[in-house]
Scaffold this motif. Sequence first.
Motif, PDB file in Angstrom:
ATOM      1  N   THR A  14       0.944  -1.106  -0.001  1.00 13.43           N
ATOM      2  CA  THR A  14      -0.036  -0.002  -0.248  1.00 13.43           C
ATOM      3  C   THR A  14       1.146   0.973   0.049  1.00 13.43           C
ATOM      4  OG1 THR A  14      -1.827  -1.382   1.201  1.00 13.43           O
ATOM      5  CG2 THR A  14      -1.750   1.341   1.307  1.00 13.43           C
ATOM      6  N   SER A  15       0.870   2.103  -0.944  1.00 15.99           N
ATOM      7  CA  SER A  15       1.591   3.298  -1.249  1.00 15.99           C
ATOM      8  C   SER A  15       0.836   4.758  -1.249  1.00 15.99           C
ATOM      9  CB  SER A  15       2.552   3.065  -2.578  1.00 15.99           C
ATOM     10  OG  SER A  15       3.289   1.865  -2.235  1.00 15.99           O
ATOM     11  N   SER A  16       1.702   5.690  -0.563  1.00 13.38           N
ATOM     12  CA  SER A  16       1.195   6.822  -0.815  1.00 13.38           C
ATOM     13  C   SER A  16       2.462   7.767  -1.298  1.00 13.38           C
ATOM     14  CB  SER A  16       0.611   7.643   0.698  1.00 13.38           C
ATOM     15  OG  SER A  16      -0.428   6.788   0.877  1.00 13.38           O
ATOM     16  N   TRP A  18       4.353  11.398  -3.234  1.00 11.69           N
ATOM     17  CA  TRP A  18       4.359  12.294  -3.706  1.00 11.69           C
ATOM     18  C   TRP A  18       5.784  12.824  -3.935  1.00 11.69           C
ATOM     19  CZ3 TRP A  18       2.673  10.704   0.961  1.00 11.69           C
ATOM     20  CH2 TRP A  18       3.293  11.067   1.961  1.00 11.69           C
ATOM     21  N   GLY A  22       7.205   9.813   0.286  1.00 14.23           N
ATOM     22  CA  GLY A  22       6.149   8.857   0.176  1.00 14.23           C
ATOM     23  C   GLY A  22       6.285   8.078   1.380  1.00 14.23           C
ATOM     24  N   ARG A  23       5.369   6.932   1.379  1.00 17.42           N
ATOM     25  CA  ARG A  23       5.304   5.855   2.434  1.00 17.42           C
ATOM     26  C   ARG A  23       4.560   4.627   1.774  1.00 17.42           C
ATOM     27  NH1 ARG A  23       0.870   6.197   7.539  1.00 17.42           N
ATOM     28  NH2 ARG A  23       1.570   4.268   8.809  1.00 17.42           N
ATOM     29  N   HIS A  24       5.334   3.535   2.109  1.00 17.49           N
ATOM     30  CA  HIS A  24       5.027   2.430   1.462  1.00 17.49           C
ATOM     31  C   HIS A  24       5.017   1.304   2.572  1.00 17.49           C
ATOM     32  CE1 HIS A  24       6.196   3.821  -2.520  1.00 17.49           C
ATOM     33  NE2 HIS A  24       7.241   4.270  -2.057  1.00 17.49           N
ATOM     34  N   THR A 119       6.264  12.441   6.671  1.00 20.93           N
ATOM     35  CA  THR A 119       5.512  11.385   5.602  1.00 20.93           C
ATOM     36  C   THR A 119       4.296  10.807   6.181  1.00 20.93           C
ATOM     37  OG1 THR A 119       6.908   9.728   6.851  1.00 20.93           O
ATOM     38  CG2 THR A 119       7.932  10.671   4.777  1.00 20.93           C
ATOM     39  N   PRO A 121       0.432  10.706   7.896  1.00 21.82           N
ATOM     40  CA  PRO A 121      -1.223  11.340   7.468  1.00 21.82           C
ATOM     41  C   PRO A 121      -1.091  12.640   7.898  1.00 21.82           C
ATOM     42  CG  PRO A 121      -1.516   9.626   8.960  1.00 21.82           C
ATOM     43  CD  PRO A 121       0.289   9.463   8.488  1.00 21.82           C
ATOM     44  N   GLU A 126      -4.435  15.427  -0.107  1.00 21.15           N
ATOM     45  CA  GLU A 126      -4.018  14.083  -0.382  1.00 21.15           C
ATOM     46  C   GLU A 126      -2.615  14.376  -1.027  1.00 21.15           C
ATOM     47  OE1 GLU A 126      -5.472  11.441  -0.005  1.00 21.15           O
ATOM     48  OE2 GLU A 126      -6.913  12.353   0.994  1.00 21.15           O
ATOM     49  N   PRO A 127      -1.777  13.273  -0.897  1.00 25.05           N
ATOM     50  CA  PRO A 127      -0.511  13.191  -1.320  1.00 25.05           C
ATOM     51  C   PRO A 127      -0.397  13.422  -2.841  1.00 25.05           C
ATOM     52  CG  PRO A 127      -0.869  11.372   0.218  1.00 25.05           C
ATOM     53  CD  PRO A 127      -2.171  11.911   0.093  1.00 25.05           C
ATOM     54  N   PRO A 139       2.023  16.501   2.414  1.00 28.91           N
ATOM     55  CA  PRO A 139       0.594  16.762   2.689  1.00 28.91           C
ATOM     56  C   PRO A 139       0.418  17.491   3.898  1.00 28.91           C
ATOM     57  CG  PRO A 139       1.047  14.614   1.878  1.00 28.91           C
ATOM     58  CD  PRO A 139       2.376  15.050   1.972  1.00 28.91           C
TER      59      PRO A 139
END
Length: 277
Positions: A14-16, A18, A22-24, A119, A121, A126-127, A139
Amino acid sequence: MPVRRQPRRTSEVTSSVWPSGGRHLWPSGGTSAAQSHARGHLVYAAGGVLAVQTERGTSIVPANRIAWTPAGFTHRHRAHGDTDMRIVFLTPSLARLVPDRPAVFLASGLAREILLALTGPGPGPEPGSGTGGDRDATPGRSRPARTRLLRVLVDELREAHEQPLHLPEPRDDRLRAVARMLHEDPASSATLTELGKAIGAGTRTLSRLFRDELGMTFYEWRTQLRIHHALVLLADGHDTTRTAYACGWTNPSSFIAAFTDVIGTTPGRYRTARHGR
């Protein structure tokens, strides 16, 4: 005796992402494709253990370490245990303040909180959408706020000592053969002389190659390899005693001493911190 790996608890990444980071969320055993970036980046494992492999070697990133990969270095990531990977890219002006080679740093409390703030939330957009039209903003944070945090983060890294968690990759074919045997069996008690006989190389030659090419003795390199393997097994949920024997220590006490000297905490406390969330 080799230890059987624990089964995965999740099945997909699951990735976010920018432009600035980011975050994985990786499942245990998850591996990225080989890649390189135009900007250098920092990675931190907020959960699990992360391995970062480049042509220079492999860095293990447990919870209290931060890994740096400069721009242009081809690399892969691998998760050991379900891993919450955070990534932050540095601008060229900031990247010039840290080493021009892969490195691992001790994560101060402040550095850790900055990485999570950059990184994690936030209440903002949104990212990737940025703030006020700024696509490169983290974000919930403006570009000026992010720049200030990054400067403090780099200052923290410059004050931190580099950590012996980067295992250099041999280039000489004879060293590569020795390394391959030890990677396959970290618990092996074979001496350098015995390993040399197996590959047709002399002890003095191999000792010189370890010093000249890798900057450490054979025994230092093997201890480093064993610590890497121990971090992986602990991340997979194995206990201290089983990990000690699987990694080549003759008793748990000597393993605890070696692990604590490198990581800064005992295997038991490290394992509790990773799995007692």
